[in-house]
Scaffold this motif. Structure first.
Motif, PDB file in Angstrom:
ATOM      1  N   GLY A 176      34.782  48.930  33.266  1.00 18.40           N
ATOM      2  CA  GLY A 176      36.084  48.973  33.926  1.00 18.40           C
ATOM      3  C   GLY A 176      35.972  49.366  35.383  1.00 18.40           C
ATOM      4  N   THR A 177      35.091  50.312  35.677  1.00 16.72           N
ATOM      5  CA  THR A 177      34.873  50.726  37.056  1.00 16.72           C
ATOM      6  C   THR A 177      34.258  49.604  37.876  1.00 16.72           C
ATOM      7  OG1 THR A 177      34.580  53.011  36.350  1.00 16.72           O
ATOM      8  CG2 THR A 177      33.717  52.429  38.514  1.00 16.72           C
ATOM      9  N   VAL A 178      33.269  48.922  37.319  1.00 15.30           N
ATOM     10  CA  VAL A 178      32.609  47.828  38.031  1.00 15.30           C
ATOM     11  C   VAL A 178      33.589  46.692  38.307  1.00 15.30           C
ATOM     12  CG1 VAL A 178      30.862  46.011  37.760  1.00 15.30           C
ATOM     13  CG2 VAL A 178      30.279  48.374  37.262  1.00 15.30           C
ATOM     14  N   VAL A 179      34.367  46.330  37.288  1.00 16.59           N
ATOM     15  CA  VAL A 179      35.338  45.238  37.448  1.00 16.59           C
ATOM     16  C   VAL A 179      36.383  45.594  38.499  1.00 16.59           C
ATOM     17  CG1 VAL A 179      37.222  44.037  36.262  1.00 16.59           C
ATOM     18  CG2 VAL A 179      34.990  44.213  35.185  1.00 16.59           C
ATOM     19  N   ASP A 180      36.834  46.837  38.485  1.00 19.52           N
ATOM     20  CA  ASP A 180      37.837  47.259  39.464  1.00 19.52           C
ATOM     21  C   ASP A 180      37.231  47.401  40.860  1.00 19.52           C
ATOM     22  OD1 ASP A 180      40.466  48.159  40.225  1.00 19.52           O
ATOM     23  OD2 ASP A 180      39.638  50.185  40.307  1.00 19.52           O
ATOM     24  N   PHE A 181      36.039  47.929  40.941  1.00 13.39           N
ATOM     25  CA  PHE A 181      35.416  48.187  42.235  1.00 13.39           C
ATOM     26  C   PHE A 181      35.095  46.891  42.970  1.00 13.39           C
ATOM     27  CE2 PHE A 181      31.752  49.435  44.923  1.00 13.39           C
ATOM     28  CZ  PHE A 181      32.392  50.405  45.676  1.00 13.39           C
ATOM     29  N   TRP A 182      34.526  45.925  42.255  1.00 10.54           N
ATOM     30  CA  TRP A 182      34.155  44.669  42.892  1.00 10.54           C
ATOM     31  C   TRP A 182      35.203  43.579  42.714  1.00 10.54           C
ATOM     32  CZ3 TRP A 182      29.507  47.082  40.844  1.00 10.54           C
ATOM     33  CH2 TRP A 182      28.666  47.526  41.854  1.00 10.54           C
ATOM     34  N   ASN A 183      36.341  43.926  42.153  1.00 10.09           N
ATOM     35  CA  ASN A 183      37.471  42.999  41.993  1.00 10.09           C
ATOM     36  C   ASN A 183      37.033  41.700  41.293  1.00 10.09           C
ATOM     37  OD1 ASN A 183      40.117  42.281  42.132  1.00 10.09           O
ATOM     38  ND2 ASN A 183      40.032  41.557  44.246  1.00 10.09           N
ATOM     39  N   ILE A 184      36.377  41.862  40.151  1.00  7.25           N
ATOM     40  CA  ILE A 184      35.879  40.725  39.386  1.00  7.25           C
ATOM     41  C   ILE A 184      37.035  40.126  38.582  1.00  7.25           C
ATOM     42  CG2 ILE A 184      34.329  40.016  37.527  1.00  7.25           C
ATOM     43  CD1 ILE A 184      32.455  42.271  38.448  1.00  7.25           C
ATOM     44  N   CYS A 185      37.211  38.822  38.695  1.00 12.08           N
ATOM     45  CA  CYS A 185      38.253  38.110  37.959  1.00 12.08           C
ATOM     46  C   CYS A 185      37.618  36.987  37.156  1.00 12.08           C
ATOM     47  CB  CYS A 185      39.290  37.525  38.915  1.00 12.08           C
ATOM     48  SG  CYS A 185      40.206  38.756  39.819  1.00 12.08           S
ATOM     49  N   LEU A 186      38.049  36.835  35.934  1.00 11.01           N
ATOM     50  CA  LEU A 186      37.579  35.734  35.105  1.00 11.01           C
ATOM     51  C   LEU A 186      38.625  34.632  35.121  1.00 11.01           C
ATOM     52  CD1 LEU A 186      36.222  37.698  32.018  1.00 11.01           C
ATOM     53  CD2 LEU A 186      34.903  36.690  33.864  1.00 11.01           C
ATOM     54  N   PRO A 187      38.225  33.407  35.421  1.00  6.28           N
ATOM     55  CA  PRO A 187      39.202  32.304  35.468  1.00  6.28           C
ATOM     56  C   PRO A 187      39.536  31.805  34.062  1.00  6.28           C
ATOM     57  CG  PRO A 187      37.032  31.502  36.066  1.00  6.28           C
ATOM     58  CD  PRO A 187      36.894  32.981  35.860  1.00  6.28           C
ATOM     59  N   LEU A 188      40.253  32.598  33.314  1.00  3.82           N
ATOM     60  CA  LEU A 188      40.639  32.234  31.953  1.00  3.82           C
ATOM     61  C   LEU A 188      42.132  31.932  31.905  1.00  3.82           C
ATOM     62  CD1 LEU A 188      38.693  34.977  29.970  1.00  3.82           C
ATOM     63  CD2 LEU A 188      38.079  32.583  30.199  1.00  3.82           C
ATOM     64  N   PRO A 189      42.551  31.117  30.958  1.00  2.16           N
ATOM     65  CA  PRO A 189      43.996  30.875  30.806  1.00  2.16           C
ATOM     66  C   PRO A 189      44.730  32.163  30.430  1.00  2.16           C
ATOM     67  CG  PRO A 189      42.711  29.302  29.514  1.00  2.16           C
ATOM     68  CD  PRO A 189      41.756  30.305  30.059  1.00  2.16           C
ATOM     69  N   GLY A 190      46.011  32.189  30.707  1.00  3.30           N
ATOM     70  CA  GLY A 190      46.821  33.377  30.451  1.00  3.30           C
ATOM     71  C   GLY A 190      46.877  33.791  29.000  1.00  3.30           C
ATOM     72  N   ILE A 191      46.599  32.881  28.079  1.00  2.00           N
ATOM     73  CA  ILE A 191      46.663  33.210  26.653  1.00  2.00           C
ATOM     74  C   ILE A 191      45.601  34.239  26.267  1.00  2.00           C
ATOM     75  CG2 ILE A 191      45.162  31.327  25.900  1.00  2.00           C
ATOM     76  CD1 ILE A 191      48.327  32.357  24.083  1.00  2.00           C
ATOM     77  N   PHE A 192      44.511  34.302  27.048  1.00  2.00           N
ATOM     78  CA  PHE A 192      43.434  35.230  26.728  1.00  2.00           C
ATOM     79  C   PHE A 192      43.692  36.652  27.223  1.00  2.00           C
ATOM     80  CE2 PHE A 192      41.148  31.146  26.620  1.00  2.00           C
ATOM     81  CZ  PHE A 192      40.671  31.213  25.317  1.00  2.00           C
ATOM     82  N   THR A 193      44.784  36.875  27.912  1.00  3.86           N
ATOM     83  CA  THR A 193      45.064  38.223  28.403  1.00  3.86           C
ATOM     84  C   THR A 193      45.505  39.169  27.297  1.00  3.86           C
ATOM     85  OG1 THR A 193      47.333  37.613  28.947  1.00  3.86           O
ATOM     86  CG2 THR A 193      45.681  37.412  30.699  1.00  3.86           C
ATOM     87  N   TRP A 194      45.843  38.661  26.139  1.00  6.03           N
ATOM     88  CA  TRP A 194      46.272  39.534  25.054  1.00  6.03           C
ATOM     89  C   TRP A 194      45.106  40.342  24.504  1.00  6.03           C
ATOM     90  CZ3 TRP A 194      44.383  39.316  20.098  1.00  6.03           C
ATOM     91  CH2 TRP A 194      43.683  38.166  19.740  1.00  6.03           C
ATOM     92  N   ILE A 195      43.877  39.845  24.640  1.00  2.00           N
ATOM     93  CA  ILE A 195      42.716  40.558  24.085  1.00  2.00           C
ATOM     94  C   ILE A 195      42.464  41.872  24.839  1.00  2.00           C
ATOM     95  CG2 ILE A 195      40.225  40.430  23.652  1.00  2.00           C
ATOM     96  CD1 ILE A 195      40.653  37.382  23.248  1.00  2.00           C
ATOM     97  N   PRO A 196      42.291  41.855  26.181  1.00  2.00           N
ATOM     98  CA  PRO A 196      42.137  43.151  26.850  1.00  2.00           C
ATOM     99  C   PRO A 196      43.408  43.988  26.785  1.00  2.00           C
ATOM    100  CG  PRO A 196      42.001  41.345  28.448  1.00  2.00           C
ATOM    101  CD  PRO A 196      42.085  40.736  27.097  1.00  2.00           C
ATOM    102  N   GLY A 197      44.562  43.327  26.746  1.00  2.00           N
ATOM    103  CA  GLY A 197      45.811  44.078  26.607  1.00  2.00           C
ATOM    104  C   GLY A 197      45.871  44.835  25.294  1.00  2.00           C
TER     105      GLY A 197
END
Length: 140
Positions: free
Chosen positions: A61-82
């Motif tokens: 979580g720190t790495v993703v936030d620090f380097w602003n990493i984004c995965l180009p996935l469709p919006g339907i996949f946002t329910w998993i991390p949510g």
């Protein structure tokens, strides 16, 4: 001069990260989240896995936030991390209220011990409704 300033920033960044990380871990230790989770699920032998998952999740979580990493996935996949974030926040809130004995004290003072289950369900449904309202109305 630039090297001194950069070195000072690095030292302060590491010191701040250690202080915040230590505070969060101390908070989780005080709340007894890992032992309580192992007790409730009757998986005492997997408590090390819970601890490793929490450490790996914190670092990722720190790495993703620090380097602003984004995965180009469709919006339907946002329910998993949510879902994972919701489970984590729910466990944290439950541990905090359990440590503070918030619900029994509140129910006793309001003379609502008979309605304890209803009070708990109202809180849960209110949180879920508020989260869904925030996701579907404010985030558009």
């Amino acid at each position: 001069m630039i090297f001194v300033q950069a070195g000072l920033q690095i030292i302060l960044g590491i010191a701040g990260g250690l202080a915040v990380g230590s505070g969060v871990i101390a908070f989780f230790i005080v709340l007894d989240i890992m032992p309580r989770l192992a007790q409730l699920t009757r998986t005492y032998k997997k408590s090390r896995a819970y601890e490793k998952a929490m450490i790996i999740g914190s670092v990722l979580g720190t790495v993703v936030d620090f380097w602003n990493i984004c995965l180009p996935l469709p919006g339907i996949f946002t329910w998993i991390p949510g879902l994972f974030c919701g489970v984590f926040i729910g466990l944290l809130a439950a541990a905090l209220t359990e440590v503070l004995n918030l619900l029994p004290i509140l129910a006793k003072r309001l003379h609502m011990t008979v309605y304890m289950f209803g009070l708990l369900m109202a809180m849960v449904l209110g949180k879920v409704t508020g989260s869904l309202f925030d996701w579907f109305v404010y985030n558009r």
